[in-house]
Every structure is written in structure tokens, then in C-alpha cells.
Motif scaffolding. Structure first.
Motif, PDB file in Angstrom:
ATOM      1  N   THR A 181       0.949  -1.206   0.047  1.00  0.00           N
ATOM      2  CA  THR A 181       0.114   0.141  -0.126  1.00  0.00           C
ATOM      3  C   THR A 181       0.835   1.037  -0.071  1.00  0.00           C
ATOM      4  O   THR A 181       1.942   1.312   0.708  1.00  0.00           O
ATOM      5  CB  THR A 181      -0.791   0.080   1.393  1.00  0.00           C
ATOM      6  OG1 THR A 181      -1.691  -1.363   1.216  1.00  0.00           O
ATOM      7  CG2 THR A 181      -1.827   1.340   1.193  1.00  0.00           C
ATOM      8  N   GLY A 182       0.548   2.143  -0.766  1.00  0.00           N
ATOM      9  CA  GLY A 182       1.348   3.414  -0.912  1.00  0.00           C
ATOM     10  C   GLY A 182       2.264   3.430  -2.172  1.00  0.00           C
ATOM     11  O   GLY A 182       2.832   4.478  -2.518  1.00  0.00           O
ATOM     12  N   ALA A 199      -3.105  -5.324  -2.560  1.00  0.00           N
ATOM     13  CA  ALA A 199      -2.232  -4.735  -1.711  1.00  0.00           C
ATOM     14  C   ALA A 199      -2.257  -5.162  -0.234  1.00  0.00           C
ATOM     15  O   ALA A 199      -3.292  -5.595   0.565  1.00  0.00           O
ATOM     16  CB  ALA A 199      -2.593  -3.195  -1.763  1.00  0.00           C
ATOM     17  N   PRO A 201      -0.270  -3.889   3.678  1.00  0.00           N
ATOM     18  CA  PRO A 201       0.051  -2.621   4.421  1.00  0.00           C
ATOM     19  C   PRO A 201       1.622  -2.970   4.678  1.00  0.00           C
ATOM     20  O   PRO A 201       2.227  -3.984   4.925  1.00  0.00           O
ATOM     21  CB  PRO A 201      -0.632  -2.767   5.918  1.00  0.00           C
ATOM     22  CG  PRO A 201      -1.175  -4.161   5.822  1.00  0.00           C
ATOM     23  CD  PRO A 201      -1.243  -4.607   4.566  1.00  0.00           C
TER      24      PRO A 201
END
Length: 384
Positions: A181-182, A199, A201
Motif C-alpha cells: 500500500t502506497g 495490496a 500494508p
């Protein structure tokens, strides 16, 4: 401990039907030379070494040659399988290759068995996590949820448990192929959402000093300890703005990370140009792109004759043409049902021609051709 972090070589891949093996060979020459010049203690490759499960033989030869060159330098390599690789094929001979310092991590069940390398400050444990497809590995990790986060979380729990049992001060590196994520994707990564949420974390990787990520093709920093190297070459025009590079990472005695980018060779720049054909052929501002691989988006209301051939006269390496005509009917109906409501087949066909031409309908000869084709379709005969 100094390491070179790379990923997503995709050996054997082409770029819009242009072979890239020479460019991939140039990158691997650069990798080996950088490892020598920078006195790297290890090279880590976070998946997608090949572009497909059964790679072409020239790609296999190039990979084999690179392994021999790294082994001859005495630089250990830790490599994991990505979602493009076949873990079983990639892992053939892995135990034999370990004797030469080439460590292929392709079996999910062994993700918590590290490659342990040492420097003057002590041990560094390298944990290779191959791509984990939830539907295939959930039983291996004893999880019920069929998501990437669940299986990666379980794998990292095993990694942290092994690390906790090692001597105090042991530093750690995880090499993983995942969508965190990101991260910013591009058009050239194969979707890994099958089997669960794609995704995961960033917190999944907590507890290790450095995580070398693969899968996303843009070089990027998720956190100081969590980075994507990106692919060494561009594999889609969506990567035109990427600056391809390796990460040169130093872990100090306490596991603190210092990282810098090492640029990769660029076989040919990418350019995305847009406009009417006459403008693209005459605009002096486009001169810097004449030697680039070009994606051209044409906005002419009517498609010009032989656009690729005419573009190639100025841009000999044009590879991709996108047709996006300027609209002359901005008040078009909202839905297809509204456009065809109450219209006969002839009108629907003519309106379709106008739609794909940016509002310019068929001329008299084209209308006659459409009428004949529709009549033939109704009677089972042949259009004129």
C-alpha cells in the motif's frame, strides 16, 4: 553490509514487439560492474527475473551467464521468484548453486530459513520471500483468509520468530515480491489481485532492518526501510517519466539504513506526444524526441491516411499509435440506449461511424456501402 537491490528484470520481454535482450544484457553488465566497483557484499533480486514461466532460451543463457559472473566476483546473490517466474523451474539446482554463493529462494515453506552473511559488525540474515499466491499457499501458512495480507503476514511472523531466536544484534534483510500500500503502479505489472486483495500494508514488514521489494516497476520509497528498486528498463510507455536505477544500500552496525540510487543504462528514451498529425510532423519542439521510442496520440477529427508511415518519416522509432479524435459533438447522449432509441439500422450504423470519427459521419459512398452491407446481412447475401 553493502548490498545492491534490484528486481523485475523480466528477461525475455519485448517492448511493443521490439526485442530487449541486448538492453537487458547491457543492464546486467552494469549490475556486475557496479557490484565490483562498489565492493558490494551481496546482490538481492526481488523477483520477476524472467518475464514468463517458460522463458526463451536466450534469456536463460543470459541469466546463467550473469550467475557465473557474480559467482566469479565472489559476490553472494539472494534471489526470489516473482509472479512472472515459475518457482519450480527457477529453483532447479538451487542447493548446488548455494555452494557458489547463488541463493535462489523459491519455496514458500522455507521463507524463514535465511541466508546468513557476515561483515565486521556481525551477521546479517537475508530472508527470501517468493511471490505468495494466496490460493496456493494459504494451507502452507495455516491461514483461513485468502488474501495477500494474510499469507504475507503469516510468512513474516515466521521470519520474526526465526530472527528473535538468533544472537542479539543480528541484522536482517527481507527480499519480497508484493504490492505494498502506497506504492505507485504502472501499466506493465501483471495484476496480482487474483485470490484476494492485492495490496498489503507496509506494517506487515515491521521488525526487519531493510525490505527489498519487487513487483512495481517504478523506483520508490515506501519508508526508509522499505523500498522498491523498480525494473531496470521501461516495459510500457506509462514509465516514460521513470528514472531507472538500482539501490545501493549500506547497513551500519546497528542496522541503520543509508541508500542511494545508481542510474541504469538507458537503451533509448521514451516519449509520449499528442496532437494532430500535421502538428506532430512539423512542431520544432518535438525535435528532441526524434530518436526516442514514441507513443503518438492523434487528435485529428478524421483519421489521416497512413499515419504510422508518415510519423515514422520523422520519428523512425515510433512504436504505438493511439487514436483520440477531438470531439465536435460535445452534447452527445449520455448512454448508448439513448443514442439508438427510435433509430433504424442504417442510422445506427451511420451514427457509429460518426462516433468513432469524432463526429464526422460517412459520406455518400460510405452510406451506400453501409446500406448494401445491411441488406446483405438481412437476406444472407453478399454486400457489394
Amino acid at each position: 553490509m553493502r548490498l545492491l537491490h534490484t528486481s523485475d528484470w523480466h528477461l525475455g520481454r519485448s517492448f511493443h514487439r521490439v526485442g530487449l535482450l541486448d538492453a537487458q544484457e547491457a543492464f546486467l553488465d552494469h549490475l556486475v560492474e557496479t557490484a565490483r566497483a562498489e565492493r558490494a557484499d551481496a546482490v538481492v533480486v526481488a523477483g520477476d527475473l524472467y518475464d514468463r514461466a517458460v522463458p526463451p532460451l536466450p534469456a536463460v543463457r543470459l541469466f546463467d551467464d550473469t550467475l557465473h559472473r557474480l559467482a566469479a566476483l565472489g559476490v553472494p546473490a539472494v534471489m526470489t521468484a516473482g509472479n512472472h517466474d515459475s518457482p519450480l523451474r527457477l529453483g532447479v539446482g538451487a542447493r548446488l548453486m548455494e555452494r557458489a554463493g547463488i541463493h535462489l529462494r523459491t519455496d514458500p515453506a522455507h521463507c524463514a530459513t535465511p541466508v546468513v552473511l557476515g561483515d565486521r559488525h556481525g551477521d546479517v540474515a537475508f530472508y527470501g520471500l517468493p511471490y505468495l499466491e494466496p490460493a496456493l499457499v494459504r494451507d502452507t501458512f495455516g491461514v483461513t483468509a485468502g488474501t495477500h495480507a494474510a499469507v504475507l503476514g503469516a510468512a513474516m511472523d515466521r521470519v520474526r520468530a526465526d530472527l528473535a531466536a538468533r544472537p542479539a544484534g543480528t541484522r536482517s534483510v527481507v527480499v519480497a515480491h508484493a504490492f505494498v500500500t502506497g506504492g505507485q503502479p504502472s501499466d506493465s505489472e501483471r495484476d496480482i489481485a487474483v485470490g484476494g486483495v492485492a495490496a498489503v500494508p507496509a506494517a506487515v514488514f515491521d521488525g526487519v532492518d531493510y525490505t527489498a521489494l519487487g513487483h512495481l516497476h517504478g523506483c520508490q520509497v515506501i519508508t526508509d526501510r522499505l523500498r522498491y528498486s523498480g525494473s531496470p528498463l521501461a516495459y510500457s510507455f506509462s514509465e516514460a517519466a521513470h528514472r531507472k536505477s538500482l539501490w545501493l544500500v549500506d547497513l551500519d552496525a546497528t542496522g541503520r539504513v543509508h541508500a542511494e540510487r545508481v542510474p541504469c543504462p538507458v537503451p533509448r528514451p521514451l516519449a509520449r506526444i499528442r496532437g494532430r498529425l500535421d502538428t506532430l510532423l512539423t512542431d520544432p519542439g518535438l525535435a528532441p524526441h526524434e530518436d526516442a521510442w514514441v507513443e503518438a496520440t492523434l487528435t485529428d477529427p478524421l483519421l489521416p491516411d497512413e499515419p504510422m508511415a508518415r510519423l515514422a518519416a520523422r520519428f523512425p522509432h515510433v512504436l504505438h499509435l493511439v487514436i483520440a479524435p477531438e470531439r465536435t459533438d460535445p452534447a452527445a447522449p449520455v448512454s448508448y440506449a439513448e443514442r439508438v432509441s427510435g433509430r433504424d439500422d442504417q442510422r445506427i450504423a451511420e451514427d457509429f461511424v460518426a462516433h468513432v470519427r469524432g463526429g464526422h459521419g460517412p459520406d455518400a459512398e460510405e452510406r451506400a456501402d453501409l446500406r448494401a452491407a445491411l441488406a446483405a446481412a438481412r437476406t444472407g447475401g453478399a454486400a457489394r
